[in-house]
Design an enzyme around this catalytic site. Structure first.
Site, PDB file in Angstrom:
ATOM      1  N   HIS A  76     -29.758 -35.447 -11.712  1.00  0.00           N
ATOM      2  CA  HIS A  76     -30.075 -34.022 -11.598  1.00  0.00           C
ATOM      3  C   HIS A  76     -31.559 -33.842 -11.908  1.00  0.00           C
ATOM      4  O   HIS A  76     -32.094 -34.487 -12.817  1.00  0.00           O
ATOM      5  CB  HIS A  76     -29.352 -33.194 -12.671  1.00  0.00           C
ATOM      6  N   CYS A 130     -14.492 -39.090  -1.990  1.00  0.00           N
ATOM      7  CA  CYS A 130     -15.669 -38.762  -2.812  1.00  0.00           C
ATOM      8  C   CYS A 130     -16.476 -37.647  -2.135  1.00  0.00           C
ATOM      9  O   CYS A 130     -16.899 -37.783  -0.983  1.00  0.00           O
ATOM     10  CB  CYS A 130     -16.527 -40.017  -3.001  1.00  0.00           C
ATOM     11  N   HIS A 146     -19.871 -40.313  -8.409  1.00  0.00           N
ATOM     12  CA  HIS A 146     -20.814 -40.984  -7.495  1.00  0.00           C
ATOM     13  C   HIS A 146     -22.169 -40.781  -8.170  1.00  0.00           C
ATOM     14  O   HIS A 146     -22.590 -39.619  -8.376  1.00  0.00           O
ATOM     15  CB  HIS A 146     -20.739 -40.340  -6.103  1.00  0.00           C
ATOM     16  N   GLY A 189     -19.898 -36.120 -19.422  1.00  0.00           N
ATOM     17  CA  GLY A 189     -19.722 -34.874 -18.674  1.00  0.00           C
ATOM     18  C   GLY A 189     -19.852 -35.050 -17.177  1.00  0.00           C
ATOM     19  O   GLY A 189     -20.084 -34.085 -16.448  1.00  0.00           O
ATOM     20  N   ASP A 202     -28.131 -28.356  -5.831  1.00  0.00           N
ATOM     21  CA  ASP A 202     -26.824 -28.244  -6.489  1.00  0.00           C
ATOM     22  C   ASP A 202     -26.145 -26.937  -6.082  1.00  0.00           C
ATOM     23  O   ASP A 202     -26.790 -25.893  -5.998  1.00  0.00           O
ATOM     24  CB  ASP A 202     -27.010 -28.294  -8.019  1.00  0.00           C
ATOM     25  N   THR A 262     -18.764 -35.116 -13.557  1.00  0.00           N
ATOM     26  CA  THR A 262     -17.627 -34.526 -12.839  1.00  0.00           C
ATOM     27  C   THR A 262     -17.473 -35.101 -11.432  1.00  0.00           C
ATOM     28  O   THR A 262     -16.398 -35.045 -10.863  1.00  0.00           O
ATOM     29  CB  THR A 262     -17.779 -32.989 -12.740  1.00  0.00           C
ATOM     30  N   ASN A 276     -25.707 -37.931 -16.029  1.00  0.00           N
ATOM     31  CA  ASN A 276     -24.442 -37.917 -16.764  1.00  0.00           C
ATOM     32  C   ASN A 276     -23.622 -39.137 -16.362  1.00  0.00           C
ATOM     33  O   ASN A 276     -23.561 -39.474 -15.174  1.00  0.00           O
ATOM     34  CB  ASN A 276     -23.653 -36.642 -16.447  1.00  0.00           C
ATOM     35  N   HIS A 279     -25.651 -40.000  -9.573  1.00  0.00           N
ATOM     36  CA  HIS A 279     -26.633 -38.996  -9.148  1.00  0.00           C
ATOM     37  C   HIS A 279     -27.542 -38.641 -10.310  1.00  0.00           C
ATOM     38  O   HIS A 279     -27.132 -38.687 -11.464  1.00  0.00           O
ATOM     39  CB  HIS A 279     -25.942 -37.729  -8.612  1.00  0.00           C
ATOM     40  N   HIS A 314     -22.102 -45.961  -2.480  1.00  0.00           N
ATOM     41  CA  HIS A 314     -21.230 -45.402  -3.516  1.00  0.00           C
ATOM     42  C   HIS A 314     -21.234 -46.304  -4.748  1.00  0.00           C
ATOM     43  O   HIS A 314     -20.752 -47.432  -4.703  1.00  0.00           O
ATOM     44  CB  HIS A 314     -19.793 -45.209  -3.012  1.00  0.00           C
TER      45      HIS A 314
HETATM   46  P1  5GP Z   1     -22.101 -34.027 -12.874  1.00  0.00           P
HETATM   47  O1  5GP Z   1     -21.406 -33.083 -13.805  1.00  0.00           O
HETATM   48  O2  5GP Z   1     -21.128 -34.995 -12.238  1.00  0.00           O
HETATM   49  O3  5GP Z   1     -23.290 -34.715 -13.481  1.00  0.00           O
HETATM   50  O4  5GP Z   1     -22.723 -33.117 -11.748  1.00  0.00           O
HETATM   51  C1  5GP Z   1     -22.127 -32.886 -10.503  1.00  0.00           C
HETATM   52  C2  5GP Z   1     -22.877 -31.725  -9.884  1.00  0.00           C
HETATM   53  O5  5GP Z   1     -22.496 -31.650  -8.531  1.00  0.00           O
HETATM   54  C3  5GP Z   1     -22.559 -30.368 -10.521  1.00  0.00           C
HETATM   55  O6  5GP Z   1     -23.756 -29.779 -11.028  1.00  0.00           O
HETATM   56  C4  5GP Z   1     -21.966 -29.552  -9.363  1.00  0.00           C
HETATM   57  O7  5GP Z   1     -22.377 -28.193  -9.358  1.00  0.00           O
HETATM   58  C5  5GP Z   1     -22.466 -30.291  -8.137  1.00  0.00           C
HETATM   59  N1  5GP Z   1     -21.567 -30.216  -7.007  1.00  0.00           N
HETATM   60  C6  5GP Z   1     -20.220 -30.386  -7.005  1.00  0.00           C
HETATM   61  N2  5GP Z   1     -19.712 -30.269  -5.762  1.00  0.00           N
HETATM   62  C7  5GP Z   1     -20.771 -29.998  -4.959  1.00  0.00           C
HETATM   63  C8  5GP Z   1     -20.888 -29.757  -3.552  1.00  0.00           C
HETATM   64  O8  5GP Z   1     -19.919 -29.763  -2.782  1.00  0.00           O
HETATM   65  N3  5GP Z   1     -22.149 -29.524  -3.073  1.00  0.00           N
HETATM   66  C9  5GP Z   1     -23.251 -29.496  -3.899  1.00  0.00           C
HETATM   67  N4  5GP Z   1     -24.423 -29.240  -3.321  1.00  0.00           N
HETATM   68  N5  5GP Z   1     -23.174 -29.722  -5.216  1.00  0.00           N
HETATM   69  C10 5GP Z   1     -21.953 -29.965  -5.738  1.00  0.00           C
HETATM   70 ZN    ZN Z   2     -19.227 -41.556  -3.134  1.00  0.00          ZN
END
Ligand code: 5GP
Ligand code: ZN
Length: 114
Positions: A102, A4, A98, A93, A30, A95, A87, A100, A46
Site C-alpha cells: 500500500h 484471488c 496476494h 491484517g 484502492d 485481507t 500487511n 501487495h 501470485h
Molecule cells: P490488505 O488488508 O490485504 O493489506 O489490503 C487489501 C486492500 O485491497 C484493502 O485496502 C481493500 O480496500 C483493497 N481491495 C479489496 N478488494 C479490492 C478491489 O476489488 N479493488 C480494489 N481496487 N481494491 C480492493
Molecule cells: Zn492472486
C-alpha cells in the site's frame, strides 16, 4: 489463483483504476481509500504474502518498492512523502492473500503501530 481478487484484476476480469502496469507489476487505486492518495502495487505473479516470499523474488519486491515511490511522486507526494505498508497474513491484517504494497499519502498521518 482462480479465486484471488487481485489475480482477477490482473487478468482484467475485475475492473480497477490502474496507475501503472508492466510485465511484472500492476498498480491501482484502492477501492476503499483511507487517504487522498491510496494505491496498491501488486506483482503479477501470485505470491500469498511476504511470509511466502522466495529468495528468487527479492528483485521483484525491490522493483515493487521502487515503482511505489515513483507513482507516489507522480501523485503529488514527492515533497511530503507518505507511508508504504505491507500487511502479512492474519495477525498483520492482510485481507487479500496476494502480496501487495500500500502507499498512503496526501495528508499527514498519525503514528500508530497497532
Ligand atoms: P490488505 O488488508 O490485504 O493489506 O489490503 C487489501 C486492500 O485491497 C484493502 O485496502 C481493500 O480496500 C483493497 N481491495 C479489496 N478488494 C479490492 C478491489 O476489488 N479493488 C480494489 N481496487 N481494491 C480492493
Ligand atoms: Zn492472486
Amino acid at each position: 489463483m482462480s479465486d484471488c481478487i487481485f489475480c482477477k484484476i490482473i487478468a482484467g476480469e475485475i475492473p480497477s483504476k490502474k496507475c501503472y502496469e508492466d510485465d511484472e507489476i500492476i498498480a491501482f487505486h484502492d477501492i476503499h481509500p483511507v487517504a487522498p492518495v491510496h494505491f496498491l502495487v501488486v506483482p503479477k505473479k501470485h505470491i500469498n504474502s511476504l511470509m511466502e516470499l522466495e529468495e528468487a523474488d527479492t528483485p521483484l519486491v525491490g522493483r515493487m518498492l521502487f515503482k511505489a515511490q515513483e507513482i507516489a511522486k507522480e501523485q503529488g507526494c514527492a515533497e511530503k512523502g507518505g507511508r508504504f505498508i505491507l500487511n502479512a497474513k492474519k495477525d498483520g491484517g492482510q485481507t487479500i492473500d496476494h502480496l501487495h504494497v500500500h502507499f498512503i499519502g496526501g495528508k499527514t498521518l498519525g503514528f500508530k503501530m497497532c
